[in-house]
Design a protein around this motif. Structure first.
Motif, PDB file in Angstrom:
ATOM      1  N   ASN A  10       0.869  -1.174   0.000  1.00  0.00           N
ATOM      2  CA  ASN A  10       0.000   0.000   0.000  1.00  0.00           C
ATOM      3  C   ASN A  10       0.902   1.220   0.000  1.00  0.00           C
ATOM      4  OD1 ASN A  10      -2.509  -1.398   0.172  1.00  0.00           O
ATOM      5  ND2 ASN A  10      -2.024  -1.830   2.302  1.00  0.00           N
ATOM      6  N   ARG A  11       0.853   1.984  -1.081  1.00  0.00           N
ATOM      7  CA  ARG A  11       1.763   3.114  -1.201  1.00  0.00           C
ATOM      8  C   ARG A  11       1.175   4.166  -2.139  1.00  0.00           C
ATOM      9  NH1 ARG A  11       7.630   1.982  -3.536  1.00  0.00           N
ATOM     10  NH2 ARG A  11       7.614   0.940  -1.566  1.00  0.00           N
ATOM     11  N   LEU A  12       1.369   5.436  -1.771  1.00  0.00           N
ATOM     12  CA  LEU A  12       0.990   6.584  -2.598  1.00  0.00           C
ATOM     13  C   LEU A  12       2.163   7.551  -2.586  1.00  0.00           C
ATOM     14  CD1 LEU A  12      -0.967   8.456  -4.162  1.00  0.00           C
ATOM     15  CD2 LEU A  12      -1.937   9.115  -1.945  1.00  0.00           C
ATOM     16  N   VAL A  13       2.670   7.893  -3.762  1.00  0.00           N
ATOM     17  CA  VAL A  13       3.872   8.723  -3.875  1.00  0.00           C
ATOM     18  C   VAL A  13       3.596   9.922  -4.770  1.00  0.00           C
ATOM     19  CG1 VAL A  13       6.284   8.778  -4.640  1.00  0.00           C
ATOM     20  CG2 VAL A  13       5.350   6.705  -3.587  1.00  0.00           C
ATOM     21  N   LEU A  14       4.048  11.102  -4.327  1.00  0.00           N
ATOM     22  CA  LEU A  14       4.015  12.312  -5.154  1.00  0.00           C
ATOM     23  C   LEU A  14       5.433  12.646  -5.573  1.00  0.00           C
ATOM     24  CD1 LEU A  14       1.608  14.836  -3.381  1.00  0.00           C
ATOM     25  CD2 LEU A  14       1.111  13.258  -5.242  1.00  0.00           C
ATOM     26  N   MET A  15       5.575  13.120  -6.807  1.00  0.00           N
ATOM     27  CA  MET A  15       6.864  13.571  -7.328  1.00  0.00           C
ATOM     28  C   MET A  15       6.635  14.845  -8.130  1.00  0.00           C
ATOM     29  SD  MET A  15       8.331   9.829  -8.549  1.00  0.00           S
ATOM     30  CE  MET A  15       9.048  10.512  -9.964  1.00  0.00           C
ATOM     31  N   SER A  24       1.698  11.601  -9.552  1.00  0.00           N
ATOM     32  CA  SER A  24       1.403  10.700  -8.438  1.00  0.00           C
ATOM     33  C   SER A  24       1.249   9.279  -8.962  1.00  0.00           C
ATOM     34  CB  SER A  24       0.124  11.125  -7.712  1.00  0.00           C
ATOM     35  OG  SER A  24      -0.978  11.053  -8.592  1.00  0.00           O
ATOM     36  N   TYR A  25       1.678   8.325  -8.150  1.00  0.00           N
ATOM     37  CA  TYR A  25       1.432   6.926  -8.476  1.00  0.00           C
ATOM     38  C   TYR A  25       1.147   6.182  -7.183  1.00  0.00           C
ATOM     39  CZ  TYR A  25       6.220   5.747  -7.032  1.00  0.00           C
ATOM     40  OH  TYR A  25       7.375   5.572  -6.325  1.00  0.00           O
ATOM     41  N   TRP A  26       0.460   5.064  -7.298  1.00  0.00           N
ATOM     42  CA  TRP A  26       0.065   4.313  -6.109  1.00  0.00           C
ATOM     43  C   TRP A  26      -0.082   2.845  -6.436  1.00  0.00           C
ATOM     44  CZ3 TRP A  26      -2.847   7.898  -8.641  1.00  0.00           C
ATOM     45  CH2 TRP A  26      -3.951   7.419  -9.348  1.00  0.00           C
ATOM     46  N   GLU A  27      -0.114   2.088  -5.354  1.00  0.00           N
ATOM     47  CA  GLU A  27      -0.403   0.667  -5.430  1.00  0.00           C
ATOM     48  C   GLU A  27      -1.172   0.285  -4.183  1.00  0.00           C
ATOM     49  OE1 GLU A  27       1.714  -3.726  -5.570  1.00  0.00           O
ATOM     50  OE2 GLU A  27       2.986  -1.952  -5.672  1.00  0.00           O
ATOM     51  N   LEU A  28      -2.182  -0.511  -4.361  1.00  0.00           N
ATOM     52  CA  LEU A  28      -2.923  -1.094  -3.242  1.00  0.00           C
ATOM     53  C   LEU A  28      -2.633  -2.590  -3.223  1.00  0.00           C
ATOM     54  CD1 LEU A  28      -6.400   0.665  -3.518  1.00  0.00           C
ATOM     55  CD2 LEU A  28      -4.616   1.094  -1.845  1.00  0.00           C
ATOM     56  N   SER A  29      -2.413  -3.121  -2.040  1.00  0.00           N
ATOM     57  CA  SER A  29      -2.159  -4.557  -1.918  1.00  0.00           C
ATOM     58  C   SER A  29      -3.410  -5.338  -2.299  1.00  0.00           C
ATOM     59  CB  SER A  29      -1.743  -4.902  -0.491  1.00  0.00           C
ATOM     60  OG  SER A  29      -2.824  -4.672   0.393  1.00  0.00           O
ATOM     61  N   ARG A  30      -3.220  -6.593  -2.599  1.00  0.00           N
ATOM     62  CA  ARG A  30      -4.359  -7.449  -2.959  1.00  0.00           C
ATOM     63  C   ARG A  30      -5.394  -7.479  -1.825  1.00  0.00           C
ATOM     64  NH1 ARG A  30      -2.612 -12.735  -5.199  1.00  0.00           N
ATOM     65  NH2 ARG A  30      -2.986 -11.662  -7.147  1.00  0.00           N
ATOM     66  N   GLY A  31      -4.919  -7.564  -0.590  1.00  0.00           N
ATOM     67  CA  GLY A  31      -5.834  -7.559   0.556  1.00  0.00           C
ATOM     68  C   GLY A  31      -6.631  -6.275   0.666  1.00  0.00           C
ATOM     69  N   LEU A  36     -12.064  -3.591  -0.188  1.00  0.00           N
ATOM     70  CA  LEU A  36     -12.889  -2.525  -0.766  1.00  0.00           C
ATOM     71  C   LEU A  36     -14.172  -3.053  -1.393  1.00  0.00           C
ATOM     72  CD1 LEU A  36     -10.221  -0.257  -2.483  1.00  0.00           C
ATOM     73  CD2 LEU A  36     -11.631   0.294  -0.508  1.00  0.00           C
ATOM     74  N   GLY A  37     -14.128  -4.257  -1.935  1.00  0.00           N
ATOM     75  CA  GLY A  37     -15.301  -4.798  -2.612  1.00  0.00           C
ATOM     76  C   GLY A  37     -15.405  -4.236  -4.021  1.00  0.00           C
ATOM     77  N   ASP A  38     -16.468  -4.626  -4.704  1.00  0.00           N
ATOM     78  CA  ASP A  38     -16.646  -4.253  -6.108  1.00  0.00           C
ATOM     79  C   ASP A  38     -17.259  -2.881  -6.316  1.00  0.00           C
ATOM     80  OD1 ASP A  38     -15.589  -6.663  -6.865  1.00  0.00           O
ATOM     81  OD2 ASP A  38     -17.536  -7.673  -6.932  1.00  0.00           O
TER      82      ASP A  38
END
Length: 155
Positions: A10-15, A24-31, A36-38
């Motif tokens: 889980n990460r959100l980065v600004l450059m 900005s870029y981000w990633e959410l873990s599978r969990g 979050l659901g659909d």
């Protein structure tokens, strides 16, 4: 060796890309995605922090599905920004999932007045455990500094 497409973090980065553009870029873990659901649509908020240290929402973007980066254009130079990735609940409240690092956009105007460069002491460690170049008797222990006027005259 090929880099993985996802790191399951889980990460959100600004450059800062330019004085008026933030990437900005981000990633959410599978969990995180599964929790979050659909029916959750992600929202990216960009905040600016004023001199009073109060953050206000500057921009808000409803993200298209499968998006993992975004450019914020026309931001103000010399301002501090951070972002949050989240979603709106059924009652209309915003739930942040991730918060980014803070970035400061650079100025667009030249620095006024004379610019001076400071002398910097270099530190050298070697296998004899002597701490500095001065102690080793190195005559290059200091880098010379120049003012902007010196640089103009040297050209």
């Amino acid at each position: 060796m090929e880099l993985p497409r996802h790191y399951n973090e889980n990460r959100l980065v600004l450059m800062v890309q330019e004085p008026t553009i933030i990437f900005s870029y981000w990633e959410l873990s599978r969990g995180q995605w599964e929790s979050l659901g659909d029916e959750r649509f992600l929202v990216l908020r960009l905040y600016t922090t004023g001199s009073n240290r109060v953050s206000t929402v500057l921009k808000e973007v409803s993200l298209p599905p499968f998006t993992n980066d975004w450019y914020f254009r026309n931001v103000l130079p010399e301002h501090t920004y951070h972002a949050e990735l989240g979603y709106y609940g059924p009652e209309g409240e915003f739930y942040p999932l991730l918060r980014s690092n803070k970035v400061v956009t650079p100025r667009t105007r030249p620095v006024e007045g004379m610019v001076r460069f400071l002398k910097v002491k270099t530190v050298i460690l070697d296998t004899t455990n002597k701490d500095t170049a001065e102690e080793q008797g190195d005559s290059n222990a200091f880098w010379g500094g120049y003012s902007s006027m010196d640089l103009v005259h040297r050209s």
